[in-house]
Design an enzyme around this catalytic site. Structure first.
Site, PDB file in Angstrom:
ATOM      1  CB  ILE A  71      -0.937  -0.015   1.224  1.00 45.50           C
ATOM      2  CG1 ILE A  71      -1.861   1.218   1.232  1.00 45.50           C
ATOM      3  CG2 ILE A  71      -0.173  -0.121   2.527  1.00 45.50           C
ATOM      4  CD1 ILE A  71      -2.888   1.180   2.361  1.00 45.50           C
ATOM      5  CB  SER A  72       1.045   4.235  -2.172  1.00 39.97           C
ATOM      6  OG  SER A  72       1.202   3.579  -3.406  1.00 39.97           O
ATOM      7  CD  GLN A  73       5.808   7.955   0.984  1.00 42.05           C
ATOM      8  OE1 GLN A  73       6.715   7.568   0.266  1.00 42.05           O
ATOM      9  NE2 GLN A  73       5.980   8.835   1.955  1.00 42.05           N
TER      10      GLN A  73
END
Length: 229
Positions: A71-73
């Protein structure tokens, strides 16, 4: 009763951590769009990561999810959403659903979100999660994301969460007049930069928005060395 009490306390802790993340990692890094900040504040990121990672949900970093993906930051999600310059009435295409977190944020910023995930298990999980959490204006597809989504085009914004060496042609033909494409271009060896392409009078203009690091875009119009078998 004890379990419910602990659950409420946990929710309060997540809300506090979410607000701290917004103040310390988004505002201080020049994410100032009030609609984007409000959307980030409303989406429970802890619901989009595995239980063992929930305590890290509001660290400003990528986290592992199923199928060896991440999951992207939060900063990256907020940056791309702000770059898309959404006002609330747009139809948006997202490439790379992952856990569904980015689509959830976009759903609060646009009228309708179509999101494509190439891994069937992730797409199924994200669709169930988004429905359960009430993001009813998000539609999840399992497709080759580099082809776009002809049946739902044209799009007012296309947000691509993986890097390509060049802008895939299908995105260009599926963009509405005035629409924006937010996409990282480049490779690990040459470096990656975020671009915003805007369609005006039938022509695309481009802006470089900064350096980022993303996984390669996989598919027919993705990195030549990363086509799926």
């Amino acid at each position: 009763m004890s379990s419910n009490s602990e659950s409420v306390q946990s929710d309060d802790n997540f809300i506090s951590a979410r607000q701290t993340m917004i103040e310390q990692h988004l505002r201080q890094r020049e994410i100032t769009d009030p609609r984007v900040l409000e959307a980030i504040a409303r989406v429970p990121r802890e619901q989009f990561v595995p239980p063992e990672s929930q305590r890290f949900a509001y660290n400003d970093c990528a986290l592992p999810i199923d199928c060896h993906q991440t999951i992207s930051q939060p900063y990256t999600v907020a940056f791309m959403c702000a770059a898309a310059q959404l006002t609330g009435n747009e139809v948006v295409l997202e490439i790379g659903t992952g856990s569904g977190y980015g689509a959830a944020v976009l759903s609060l910023l646009a009228r309708e979100v179509h999101t494509i995930e190439r891994i069937p298990a992730l797409a199924s999980q994200a669709a169930e999660r988004l429905q359960r959490l009430g993001y009813d204006n998000v539609h999840v597809y399992t497709e080759d994301g580099t082809l776009g989504l002809t049946q739902a085009a044209p799009f007012d914004a296309i947000i691509v969460t993986a890097s390509s060496e060049e802008l895939p042609e299908p995105y260009q033909v599926q963009l509405s007049e005035g629409g924006r494409i937010i996409i990282p271009l480049g490779s690990e060896s040459t470096g990656q930069r975020m671009y915003r392409f805007t369609l005006n009078n039938g022509k695309l203009s481009e802006e470089v928005l900064g350096a980022f690091v993303f996984v390669p875009l996989i598919g027919k119009y993705g990195h030549p060395s990363d086509h799926p078998e």
